[in-house]
Design a protein around this motif. Structure first.
Motif, PDB file in Angstrom:
ATOM      1  N   VAL A   1       0.814  -1.221   0.000  1.00  0.00           N
ATOM      2  CA  VAL A   1       0.000   0.000   0.000  1.00  0.00           C
ATOM      3  C   VAL A   1       0.843   1.264   0.000  1.00  0.00           C
ATOM      4  CG1 VAL A   1      -1.778   1.298   1.237  1.00  0.00           C
ATOM      5  CG2 VAL A   1      -1.932  -1.187   1.092  1.00  0.00           C
ATOM      6  N   SER A   2       1.917   1.287   0.798  1.00  0.00           N
ATOM      7  CA  SER A   2       2.696   2.522   0.935  1.00  0.00           C
ATOM      8  C   SER A   2       3.391   2.928  -0.356  1.00  0.00           C
ATOM      9  CB  SER A   2       3.730   2.375   2.059  1.00  0.00           C
ATOM     10  OG  SER A   2       4.754   1.464   1.690  1.00  0.00           O
ATOM     11  N   SER A   3       3.659   1.961  -1.231  1.00  0.00           N
ATOM     12  CA  SER A   3       4.369   2.274  -2.473  1.00  0.00           C
ATOM     13  C   SER A   3       3.471   2.216  -3.706  1.00  0.00           C
ATOM     14  CB  SER A   3       5.551   1.319  -2.669  1.00  0.00           C
ATOM     15  OG  SER A   3       5.114  -0.029  -2.651  1.00  0.00           O
ATOM     16  N   MET A   4       2.240   1.709  -3.580  1.00  0.00           N
ATOM     17  CA  MET A   4       1.391   1.541  -4.761  1.00  0.00           C
ATOM     18  C   MET A   4       0.422   2.711  -4.962  1.00  0.00           C
ATOM     19  SD  MET A   4      -1.364  -1.404  -3.589  1.00  0.00           S
ATOM     20  CE  MET A   4      -1.990  -1.617  -5.248  1.00  0.00           C
ATOM     21  N   ILE A   5       0.225   3.543  -3.926  1.00  0.00           N
ATOM     22  CA  ILE A   5      -0.705   4.666  -4.070  1.00  0.00           C
ATOM     23  C   ILE A   5      -0.127   5.713  -5.018  1.00  0.00           C
ATOM     24  CG2 ILE A   5      -1.689   6.653  -2.858  1.00  0.00           C
ATOM     25  CD1 ILE A   5      -2.113   4.880  -0.446  1.00  0.00           C
ATOM     26  N   MET A   6      -0.898   6.077  -6.023  1.00  0.00           N
ATOM     27  CA  MET A   6      -0.510   7.144  -6.940  1.00  0.00           C
ATOM     28  C   MET A   6      -1.679   8.125  -7.022  1.00  0.00           C
ATOM     29  SD  MET A   6       0.595   7.063 -10.985  1.00  0.00           S
ATOM     30  CE  MET A   6       2.125   6.175 -10.678  1.00  0.00           C
ATOM     31  N   TYR A   7      -1.424   9.363  -6.588  1.00  0.00           N
ATOM     32  CA  TYR A   7      -2.495  10.354  -6.613  1.00  0.00           C
ATOM     33  C   TYR A   7      -2.787  10.809  -8.041  1.00  0.00           C
ATOM     34  CZ  TYR A   7      -2.105  10.735  -1.552  1.00  0.00           C
ATOM     35  OH  TYR A   7      -2.098  10.461  -0.206  1.00  0.00           O
ATOM     36  N   ASP A   8      -4.046  11.019  -8.322  1.00  0.00           N
ATOM     37  CA  ASP A   8      -4.492  11.526  -9.613  1.00  0.00           C
ATOM     38  C   ASP A   8      -3.958  12.947  -9.789  1.00  0.00           C
ATOM     39  OD1 ASP A   8      -5.936  12.703 -11.666  1.00  0.00           O
ATOM     40  OD2 ASP A   8      -7.823  11.766 -11.105  1.00  0.00           O
ATOM     41  N   TRP A   9      -3.018  13.130 -10.739  1.00  0.00           N
ATOM     42  CA  TRP A   9      -2.329  14.423 -10.890  1.00  0.00           C
ATOM     43  C   TRP A   9      -3.298  15.549 -11.218  1.00  0.00           C
ATOM     44  CZ3 TRP A   9      -2.625  17.389 -15.221  1.00  0.00           C
ATOM     45  CH2 TRP A   9      -3.090  16.778 -16.383  1.00  0.00           C
ATOM     46  N   ALA A  10      -4.366  15.253 -11.940  1.00  0.00           N
ATOM     47  CA  ALA A  10      -5.303  16.312 -12.317  1.00  0.00           C
ATOM     48  C   ALA A  10      -5.943  16.941 -11.087  1.00  0.00           C
ATOM     49  CB  ALA A  10      -6.376  15.752 -13.250  1.00  0.00           C
ATOM     50  N   HIS A  11      -6.192  16.111 -10.074  1.00  0.00           N
ATOM     51  CA  HIS A  11      -6.776  16.655  -8.847  1.00  0.00           C
ATOM     52  C   HIS A  11      -5.716  17.347  -7.988  1.00  0.00           C
ATOM     53  CE1 HIS A  11     -10.076  13.990  -9.987  1.00  0.00           C
ATOM     54  NE2 HIS A  11     -10.838  14.674  -9.164  1.00  0.00           N
ATOM     55  N   VAL A  12      -4.499  16.801  -7.994  1.00  0.00           N
ATOM     56  CA  VAL A  12      -3.432  17.407  -7.197  1.00  0.00           C
ATOM     57  C   VAL A  12      -3.085  18.793  -7.700  1.00  0.00           C
ATOM     58  CG1 VAL A  12      -1.001  17.216  -6.578  1.00  0.00           C
ATOM     59  CG2 VAL A  12      -2.449  15.194  -6.478  1.00  0.00           C
ATOM     60  N   THR A  13      -3.072  18.973  -9.011  1.00  0.00           N
ATOM     61  CA  THR A  13      -2.612  20.249  -9.575  1.00  0.00           C
ATOM     62  C   THR A  13      -3.718  21.180 -10.023  1.00  0.00           C
ATOM     63  OG1 THR A  13      -2.384  19.277 -11.782  1.00  0.00           O
ATOM     64  CG2 THR A  13      -0.440  19.235 -10.346  1.00  0.00           C
ATOM     65  N   VAL A  14      -4.854  20.614 -10.489  1.00  0.00           N
ATOM     66  CA  VAL A  14      -5.862  21.467 -11.113  1.00  0.00           C
ATOM     67  C   VAL A  14      -7.137  21.555 -10.279  1.00  0.00           C
ATOM     68  CG1 VAL A  14      -7.233  21.879 -13.185  1.00  0.00           C
ATOM     69  CG2 VAL A  14      -4.935  20.882 -13.389  1.00  0.00           C
ATOM     70  N   HIS A  15      -7.851  20.448 -10.143  1.00  0.00           N
ATOM     71  CA  HIS A  15      -9.158  20.474  -9.489  1.00  0.00           C
ATOM     72  C   HIS A  15      -8.996  20.539  -7.970  1.00  0.00           C
ATOM     73  CE1 HIS A  15     -13.423  19.832  -9.039  1.00  0.00           C
ATOM     74  NE2 HIS A  15     -13.210  18.762  -8.291  1.00  0.00           N
ATOM     75  N   ASP A  16      -9.223  21.706  -7.383  1.00  0.00           N
ATOM     76  CA  ASP A  16      -9.015  21.946  -5.943  1.00  0.00           C
ATOM     77  C   ASP A  16      -7.558  21.741  -5.536  1.00  0.00           C
ATOM     78  OD1 ASP A  16     -11.662  22.546  -5.530  1.00  0.00           O
ATOM     79  OD2 ASP A  16     -12.226  20.484  -5.086  1.00  0.00           O
ATOM     80  N   GLY A  17      -6.629  21.851  -6.480  1.00  0.00           N
ATOM     81  CA  GLY A  17      -5.238  21.549  -6.178  1.00  0.00           C
ATOM     82  C   GLY A  17      -4.345  22.768  -6.163  1.00  0.00           C
ATOM     83  N   ILE A  18      -3.078  22.566  -6.508  1.00  0.00           N
ATOM     84  CA  ILE A  18      -2.060  23.601  -6.403  1.00  0.00           C
ATOM     85  C   ILE A  18      -2.410  24.826  -7.228  1.00  0.00           C
ATOM     86  CG2 ILE A  18       0.371  24.132  -6.876  1.00  0.00           C
ATOM     87  CD1 ILE A  18       0.975  21.158  -6.329  1.00  0.00           C
ATOM     88  N   CYS A  19      -2.903  24.615  -8.456  1.00  0.00           N
ATOM     89  CA  CYS A  19      -3.231  25.761  -9.319  1.00  0.00           C
ATOM     90  C   CYS A  19      -4.334  26.623  -8.706  1.00  0.00           C
ATOM     91  CB  CYS A  19      -3.654  25.271 -10.708  1.00  0.00           C
ATOM     92  SG  CYS A  19      -2.301  24.551 -11.659  1.00  0.00           S
ATOM     93  N   ASP A  20      -5.326  25.984  -8.069  1.00  0.00           N
ATOM     94  CA  ASP A  20      -6.369  26.755  -7.390  1.00  0.00           C
ATOM     95  C   ASP A  20      -5.771  27.571  -6.244  1.00  0.00           C
ATOM     96  OD1 ASP A  20      -8.308  25.897  -9.067  1.00  0.00           O
ATOM     97  OD2 ASP A  20      -9.283  24.523  -7.663  1.00  0.00           O
TER      98      ASP A  20
END
Length: 235
Positions: A216-235
């Motif tokens: 689990v600790s190494s298989m989780i990959m966050y959806d980049w679109a949400h991390v950066t765009v939708h409620d993410g860094i760009c917001d």
């Protein structure tokens, strides 16, 4: 990859077709190929009303999906699948579950972590807490040095989970749930323990199932679109 899909009009009052959807692919296809939906197989589309009737909800649906690949009759990690390549050559493909791609709400549904809105908000960290507490309460990181705000910019402050520490939490939750069923702790006490650990108990128990061998600790990959765009860094 898992996410909720709703084909309804966003302004509609009736969202009866909202569904939980799982896709799968081989990571060896490479990034260029994986950017095309044609290489992703859709293994299930399950309406919200159906997966919420399962004991454990989406976590049980995730369990049923994994069971298609790893079961007593056929285990793709051991017996694999035989394929004929474009050249005509025969090959045996062995595979394991190595990446779980999703946004935070979907990860919460699959592996039963508390999620981004809760006190312990990151499934990859032991001591990361939300910067603000609900209801005007004092944030936990202001009450103890053992907790670190998710807004902290010093990455060295965060204590990271590994596979075994996450399995340890799953085992603790199983123990606490047994105590609850035996009447030795109350529902409120059980809920408090889940909140402190940052994970929920689920009957699916995918983290501890040896046949799935989830890292689990190494298989989780966050959806980049949400991390950066939708409620993410760009917001």
């Amino acid at each position: 990859y898992e996410d909720g899909v709703d084909p309804s009009d966003g302004l509609s009052k009736n969202h009866s077709r909202e569904s939980g959807v799982f896709y799968w692919a081989f990571s060896e296809y490479g990034l260029a190929a994986l950017a095309c939906e044609q290489v992703w197989g859709c293994i299930t589309v399950c309406r919200y009303t159906e997966h919420q009737s399962l004991l454990g909800g989406v976590s049980e649906l995730f369990n049923l999906v994994l069971m298609q690949f790893f079961n007593a009759e056929h285990d793709i990690r051991r017996s694999g699948i035989s394929v004929t390549l474009h050249s005509g050559r025969q090959a045996l493909i062995l595979a394991k579950a190595s990446i779980l791609l999703a946004d935070m709400p979907a990860l919460k549904e699959c592996i039963a972590c508390k999620g981004h809105s809760r006190t312990v908000c990151c499934p990859l960290c032991m001591n990361t807490v939300n910067h603000k507490a609900p209801g005007g309460a004092i944030p936990l990181h202001l009450l103890t040095d053992a907790a670190k705000s998710i807004a902290c910019t010093n990455f060295g402050s965060f204590k990271k989970h590994d596979d075994e520490s996450i399995r340890s939490i799953a085992r603790k939750l199983d123990h606490y749930h047994n105590l609850l069923m035996e009447g030795k702790i109350t529902q409120d006490e059980f809920s408090d323990r889940q909140q402190v650990l940052g994970w929920n108990w689920t009957p699916a128990g995918v983290i501890l199932r040896k046949e799935y061998a989830l890292s689990v600790s190494s298989m989780i990959m966050y959806d980049w679109a949400h991390v950066t765009v939708h409620d993410g860094i760009c917001d």
